[in-house]
Scaffold this motif. Structure first.
Motif, PDB file in Angstrom:
ATOM      1  N   LEU A  14       0.848  -1.199  -0.144  1.00 44.27           N
ATOM      2  CA  LEU A  14      -0.030   0.045   0.047  1.00 44.27           C
ATOM      3  C   LEU A  14       0.742   1.205  -0.203  1.00 44.27           C
ATOM      4  N   PRO A  15       0.354   2.344  -0.834  1.00 40.11           N
ATOM      5  CA  PRO A  15       1.261   3.287  -0.907  1.00 40.11           C
ATOM      6  C   PRO A  15       1.123   4.468   0.284  1.00 40.11           C
ATOM      7  N   THR A  16       2.130   5.360   0.309  1.00 41.89           N
ATOM      8  CA  THR A  16       2.062   6.543   0.954  1.00 41.89           C
ATOM      9  C   THR A  16       1.008   7.408   0.689  1.00 41.89           C
ATOM     10  N   VAL A  17       0.246   8.121   1.506  1.00 37.09           N
ATOM     11  CA  VAL A  17      -0.664   9.107   1.312  1.00 37.09           C
ATOM     12  C   VAL A  17      -0.117  10.334   1.623  1.00 37.09           C
ATOM     13  N   ASN A  18      -0.022  11.311   0.634  1.00 40.27           N
ATOM     14  CA  ASN A  18       0.522  12.590   1.016  1.00 40.27           C
ATOM     15  C   ASN A  18      -0.691  13.706   1.062  1.00 40.27           C
ATOM     16  N   LEU A  19      -0.745  14.400   2.000  1.00 39.57           N
ATOM     17  CA  LEU A  19      -1.841  15.437   2.331  1.00 39.57           C
ATOM     18  C   LEU A  19      -1.158  16.989   2.467  1.00 39.57           C
ATOM     19  N   PHE A  20      -1.663  17.739   1.870  1.00 38.30           N
ATOM     20  CA  PHE A  20      -0.990  19.183   2.193  1.00 38.30           C
ATOM     21  C   PHE A  20      -1.974  19.954   1.390  1.00 38.30           C
ATOM     22  N   TYR A  63      -4.337   4.465   8.282  1.00 33.95           N
ATOM     23  CA  TYR A  63      -3.079   5.261   8.037  1.00 33.95           C
ATOM     24  C   TYR A  63      -2.744   6.147   9.249  1.00 33.95           C
ATOM     25  N   GLU A  64      -1.509   6.338   9.499  1.00 30.75           N
ATOM     26  CA  GLU A  64      -1.085   7.321  10.519  1.00 30.75           C
ATOM     27  C   GLU A  64       0.182   8.421  10.072  1.00 30.75           C
ATOM     28  N   GLN A  65       0.173   9.296  10.618  1.00 33.58           N
ATOM     29  CA  GLN A  65       1.015  10.426  10.066  1.00 33.58           C
ATOM     30  C   GLN A  65       2.435  10.220  10.480  1.00 33.58           C
ATOM     31  N   VAL A  66       3.414  10.403   9.624  1.00 32.93           N
ATOM     32  CA  VAL A  66       4.871  10.177   9.917  1.00 32.93           C
ATOM     33  C   VAL A  66       5.652  11.214   9.377  1.00 32.93           C
ATOM     34  N   SER A  67       5.239  12.297   8.905  1.00 35.48           N
ATOM     35  CA  SER A  67       5.871  13.297   8.635  1.00 35.48           C
ATOM     36  C   SER A  67       4.816  14.491   8.265  1.00 35.48           C
ATOM     37  N   LYS A  68       5.329  15.661   8.157  1.00 42.23           N
ATOM     38  CA  LYS A  68       4.248  16.725   8.077  1.00 42.23           C
ATOM     39  C   LYS A  68       3.129  16.458   6.832  1.00 42.23           C
ATOM     40  N   VAL A  69       3.711  15.756   5.740  1.00 40.80           N
ATOM     41  CA  VAL A  69       2.846  15.691   4.678  1.00 40.80           C
ATOM     42  C   VAL A  69       2.342  14.137   4.455  1.00 40.80           C
ATOM     43  N   GLU A  70       3.246  13.042   4.968  1.00 46.07           N
ATOM     44  CA  GLU A  70       2.998  11.913   4.612  1.00 46.07           C
ATOM     45  C   GLU A  70       2.316  11.185   5.764  1.00 46.07           C
ATOM     46  N   TYR A  71       1.441  10.001   5.091  1.00 45.63           N
ATOM     47  CA  TYR A  71       0.574   9.302   6.112  1.00 45.63           C
ATOM     48  C   TYR A  71       1.092   7.708   5.526  1.00 45.63           C
ATOM     49  N   HIS A  72       1.550   6.876   6.471  1.00 46.33           N
ATOM     50  CA  HIS A  72       1.694   5.498   6.004  1.00 46.33           C
ATOM     51  C   HIS A  72       0.767   4.506   6.573  1.00 46.33           C
ATOM     52  N   PRO A  73       0.371   3.450   5.920  1.00 47.65           N
ATOM     53  CA  PRO A  73      -0.316   2.349   6.548  1.00 47.65           C
ATOM     54  C   PRO A  73       0.067   1.895   7.629  1.00 47.65           C
TER      55      PRO A  73
END
Lengths: 300, 755
Positions: A43-49, A87-97
């Motif tokens: 499953l890919p990273t989801v980027n939210l910005f 998913y959980e947030q791993v950086s300011k933009v990225e969310y990982h499964p």
């Protein structure tokens, strides 16, 4: 007669001093979500910005959206959710499964995002992952640049519902050094400014339809790799991607914002995107990779 | 479904309400025993009948235009002596006196002298002398074209762009945006045959050699029923006739191109041949050693020809040809080249037959084509397109003149359109679209001069297009009312169809034509306009026209298709609608040492496509809201003239990005890594456009043997850097706008010799 001309001049002055009727609409910050599912891959990273104004500097540190609830659902053909990936947030933009999962080819997925800091603003998008892509001919391990035969490969690509398959070939040079540039690219580059050209030349992409691609039985297509996409001599990875609708629409529209196509000079349109409540791409691809080596043609 | 009966009802109301009044007037005049004049206008040199000539009855303001067979008629005239003033673009004005007895019907023939030998005549005057034009109609003669300042080369289309309501998208385009329409909405006719991409030099100039054609007549809107196939306007020009008495020759040398024209009599008529070719090669050869990326092959040429044959007093034949080509091969880098070849060809033959003094016919068979073949070659990878449009047509017109002020025209126009569009890569076709469709039209038009004040023109045109299973009846009506001798009121309404659509890329040589077809219905539109034409003072006219027009079911090639292979024909397009409205004002001084005109145009042109701009109307890219033109001619001294042209226009609309974002690495890079956010299409304006052009001309002779003319021209005299467009790019993480400018100051010198 003088009076007549005075009246005419006065009228013209009044008309010219009137204002134009148009003012462009003001900027509104919008949420952007980007995530590409790759068939048979994790499953890919989801980027939210967010977007920024044209006169602002874009920095990933400043545009991230924190604290969002991000979930991806596997759907059945009727659109019912059959599996949920949190998913959980791993950086300011990225969310990982939170738990690992694998993207299944030829299946539907839903992306669901809730942003509590924006009054529970919801973003939602859907994709159908293309069917699995498989190389079906022997890999060409070495090609001589601009030799008689343009390199090609046979690939099995299942039909995508509702339209011909759209393919994006990505050409990745593994030895992208100035002295390895092929003649056309070398004439466009200077050694001391190579850093500016590096990213531009290292990767190149070709977007096309399989509708007129030579086809054998069982959805096997002969994909050709034109010489113009090889910027360097040396090892190359060519990733053959089949695209879902969302990714295809985004690429075909965003790519002409800076020119090209049949648009008049300076005409810009929004990218075609399918994210409810915001912008971005929740797309999917199925891929296979060709590894080859481009040798210099000593006769040229 | 309710529309057709509604229109029919409107037509009936429109038709019958003024009719009762007109009939009453007519009966009154008949009771006084009237007379009439019928006539035919011919070219004095070739004998060819001249349609479209203007005939004015004395110093009053009753006038008419000659029909397709050069015919005209004035009915219900009081007995007495009249002066008929006949004028036509490219010809000297003729005044003929006629005395009429009660119940007399006088038949006259007017022979107009071509203005071929105009160079010795340096009197500055306008050809539009004291006449009130038809609604929506503009005419420009060769004299005006040659006098207007132009970049390098006198040009017919660029001369038109000085008139209100006619715009170009930039200094680099000769495409005509007329009354809010795109260039493909104007039907361009050379000797009644369509010319599909009349441009040279990437669109910088029109293909019409000013030495080979006779001025131009332009219906900006509400064109008559005899024309069809376009939503907006009709532009007509003709190849010149040769001189009937003597062999004549003209040579013009310019910076960009040189021209040679010759003509004269033959046993049964006249002939004319004109050749123009670019003369850039020597300059390019010099530049090639100093500047990189100079084309190693760059030329254009065109050939115009015309033969007339008078086989009998009642039968005339004419044959016309045009052929032009542009070719450029442009080195971009090592192993990279851009090539473009494009051109138009046209051939037409016309037979005009006079059945009687009241009935004429004209039969025209024609073939016209346009092709373009852009090719780019990068690193041994060659790809390009082959595009063509061919139009084969047959037209038959019949014209009837009655003694009672009625003129009746009818005709058919049938033909075949053949369009091809192919993409190829390394010699193999990757996409191919071929459409071949029969089309046909029948029209009927009735013009009625009802008394001294009213002229009513009504018509119908039935259009059919095979590929779309399309058949439609288009009504057209216009009314003129003479309020007082100096003021005429005009109104017109019409419906129009268009079967074709043209892409509008940066350079016209790349444009391609596409037709309606399976699943793609033709575009249609309505036009309504009102006009007030007046002569407020001696030698001055003041004309005001207002218009409103709609454009329905516009089909445009979808700009977001990287590969069209596998798509159904109707999936190649996006479909939308548009409308335009505006007011044009023109004040003209016709004679005197200083004459010319002031034009003002206010116009709005908008478009709407379902998935663009949130489905809301937005300004068309060429929409300039205000435009102001001044054109002045001045006779400085014997043999010296000066011309100045000033143009001011609101800046063109453009799309200003509201914001942007970068793509994350999750998106495999394809092209740019930046995505612009657009809130409103064409919601901002470029800076205003303005420039002034000057030309000074001296008429003289070469060694005292032949007439000559030398002209110095200065385009954009104060070198205003008008903005063409803004190009956005990313620099150091921020969006930057790069401005592309139009022409700076450009001097030019031309020298013409007349043998």
């Amino acid at each position: 007669m003088k009076r007549f001309y005075r009246i005419v001049i006065l009228l013209l002055f009044l008309i010219f001093s009137s204002c134009d009727y148009m003012q462009p609409e003001a900027f509104e910050q919008q949420f952007v979500v980007e995530s590409i599912l790759v068939a048979n891959n994790p499953l890919p990273t989801v980027n939210l910005f967010t977007t920024v104004q044209t006169n602002e500097q874009f920095s990933w540190g400043g545009v991230g959206v924190s604290g969002a609830i991000v979930e991806i659902y596997l759907l059945d053909e009727e659109g019912n959710r059959v599996e949920t990936y949190h998913y959980e947030q791993v950086s300011k933009v990225e969310y990982h499964p939170i738990l690992p999962g694998k993207v299944q080819a030829a299946r539907k997925y839903e992306l669901y995002v809730v942003i509590p800091v924006a009054n529970d603003h919801v973003l939602r998008a859907y994709t159908r992952v293309p069917g699995e892509v498989r190389l079906s001919s022997a890999v060409i391990d070495t090609v001589i640049y601009q030799a008689d035969q343009t390199p090609n490969v046979e690939v099995q690509i299942p039909d995508y519902p509702g339209r011909p398959n759209m393919i994006m070939n990505m050409y990745m040079a593994d030895n992208p050094y100035y002295h390895n540039l092929t003649p056309y690219y070398a004439s466009n580059a200077e050694e001391d400014t190579m850093s500016a050209y590096f990213d531009y030349f290292r990767q190149s992409q070709d977007l096309f339809s399989t509708a007129n691609t030579p086809q054998k039985a069982n959805q096997i297509f002969t994909i050709t790799f034109p010489w113009k996409w090889f910027a360097y001599y040396g090892p190359y990875r060519i990733i053959i991607n089949t695209l879902d609708d969302n990714f295809y629409d985004h690429l075909r529209s965003a790519n002409v914002q800076f020119g090209g196509s049949t648009l008049a000079p300076g005409q810009i349109y929004s990218a075609i995107e399918h994210v409810e409540g915001g912008l971005g791409v929740f797309g999917s691809v199925a891929t296979d990779t060709v590894y080859t080596y481009v040798k210099r043609n000593i006769d040229k | 479904m309710l529309r057709m009966p509604l229109y029919a009802l409107l037509i009936i109301i429109f038709w019958f309400s003024p009719l009762s009044q007109i009939q009453a007037q007519t009966e009154l005049v008949y009771a006084e025993a009237t007379a009439s004049v019928d006539g035919i206008v011919r070219d004095a040199m070739s004998g060819e009948l001249l349609p479209g000539a203007h005939i004015q009855l004395g110093e009053g303001y009753r006038g008419t235009a000659s029909g397709p067979s050069g015919d005209f008629s004035f009915q219900q005239l009081k007995p007495g002596t009249y002066t008929l003033i006949c004028s036509f673009i490219g010809y000297r004005q003729e005044n003929i006196s006629v005395s009429l007895q009660p119940e007399e019907n006088e038949m006259i023939y007017i022979e107009l002298q071509p203005t071929e030998a105009r160079m010795e005549e340096v009197v500055v005057k306008s050809s539009a002398k004291k006449k009130i034009a038809e609604i929506g109609l503009a005419r420009i003669d060769n004299e005006m074209i040659s006098r207007l300042p132009s970049a390098f080369e006198a040009d017919l289309f660029r001369s038109l762009q000085h008139l209100p309501g006619i715009k170009s998208s930039s200094d680099f385009s000769s495409g005509l945006h007329i009354r809010g329409g795109s260039p493909d909405q104007t039907l361009i006719l050379l000797d009644e045959t369509p010319v599909y991409n009349p441009s040279h030099f990437f669109g910088f100039y029109s293909t019409f050699n000013p030495d080979a054609v006779e001025g131009v007549q332009l219906y900006k809107g509400n064109y008559p029923a005899r024309y069809g196939g376009r939503l907006g306007s009709v532009l007509e020009t003709r190849n010149r006739n040769g001189n009937r008495d003597d062999f004549g020759m003209r040579m013009t040398m310019g910076v960009l191109a040189s021209r040679v024209s010759a003509g004269g009599p033959h046993s049964w008529g006249t002939w004319m041949l004109s050749v123009r070719r670019s003369t850039l090669e020597p300059m390019l050869a010099v530049l090639r050693d100093q500047v990189e990326q100079i084309p190693h092959n760059f030329y254009f040429y065109d050939v115009n020809g015309r033969i007339t044959i008078d086989s009998s007093p009642k039968d005339k034949f004419s044959f016309s040809i045009y052929s032009g080509r542009d070719q450029v091969n442009f080195p971009l880098a090592v192993q990279a080249e851009l090539g473009l070849s494009y051109g138009n060809q046209m051939a037409a033959g016309t037979w005009t037959h006079l059945y009687s003094d009241k009935v004429f016919s004209k039969v025209t068979a024609s073939a016209s084509g346009f092709y373009n073949r852009p090719v780019n070659s990068i690193a041994d990878t060659r790809q390009g397109t082959h595009n063509h449009i061919r139009d084969y047509s047959f037209e038959h017109e019949l014209h009837y003149l009655s003694h009672t002020g009625h003129q009746l025209e009818t005709g058919i126009d049938v033909g075949m359109l053949d369009l091809g569009f192919e993409n190829w890569l390394n010699g193999e076709s990757t996409f191919e679209s071929k459409t071949r469709s029969l089309y046909g039209a029948w029209y009927l038009q009735h013009r009625w001069e009802a008394g001294e004040r009213w002229v009513l023109t009504s018509g119908l045109r039935v259009n059919g297009f095979e590929m779309s299973d399309y058949l439609k009846v288009n009504p057209r009506i216009s009314v003129q009312y003479q309020l007082i001798p100096e003021v005429k009121l005009q109104a017109a309404y019409g419906q129009y169809d268009q079967f074709l659509s043209q892409t509008s890329q940066q350079t016209s040589g790349f444009n391609l034509w596409l037709s309606s077809g399976k699943g793609v219905q033709p575009s249609s539109g309505k036009q309504l306009q009102f006009g007030i034409k007046s002569l407020p003072f001696q030698n001055h006219s003041l004309n005001v026209e207002a218009y409103y027009r709609t454009m329905e079911n516009m089909f445009e090639l979808d700009p977001f298709l990287p590969d069209m292979a596998g798509l159904a024909y109707d999936e190649l397009f996006r479909y939308g609608q548009g409308h335009a409205y505006g007011v044009e004002v023109m004040i003209e001084r016709h004679t005197g040492r200083l004459n010319g005109y002031l034009g003002y145009n206010w116009s709005i042109s908008q478009r709407r496509f379902p998935d663009v701009n949130q489905g809301q109307f937005y300004a068309a890219s060429h929409n300039r809201e205000h435009e102001f033109n001044v054109v002045l001619y001045f006779k400085m001294a014997e043999n010296w003239t000066a011309t100045a042209a000033f143009n001011y226009a609101t800046g063109q609309p453009y799309t200003k990005p509201a914001g942007y974002r970068l793509r994350t690495e999750s998106i495999p890079s394809y092209g740019n890594t930046v995505v612009l956010v657009v809130n409103e299409i064409n919601g901002a304006r470029l800076p205003a456009y303005h420039r002034v052009d000057f030309a000074i001309t001296r008429y003289g002779s070469l060694l005292g043997l032949v007439d000559s003319k030398i002209s110095f021209q200065l385009v954009n005299a104060y070198s205003r850097r008008n903005v063409w467009h803004l190009q956005h790019n990313v620099y150091r993480g921020k969006i930057q706008s790069k401005t592309a400018y139009m022409l700076p100051v450009l001097p030019a010198l031309t020298y013409t010799v007349n043998f």
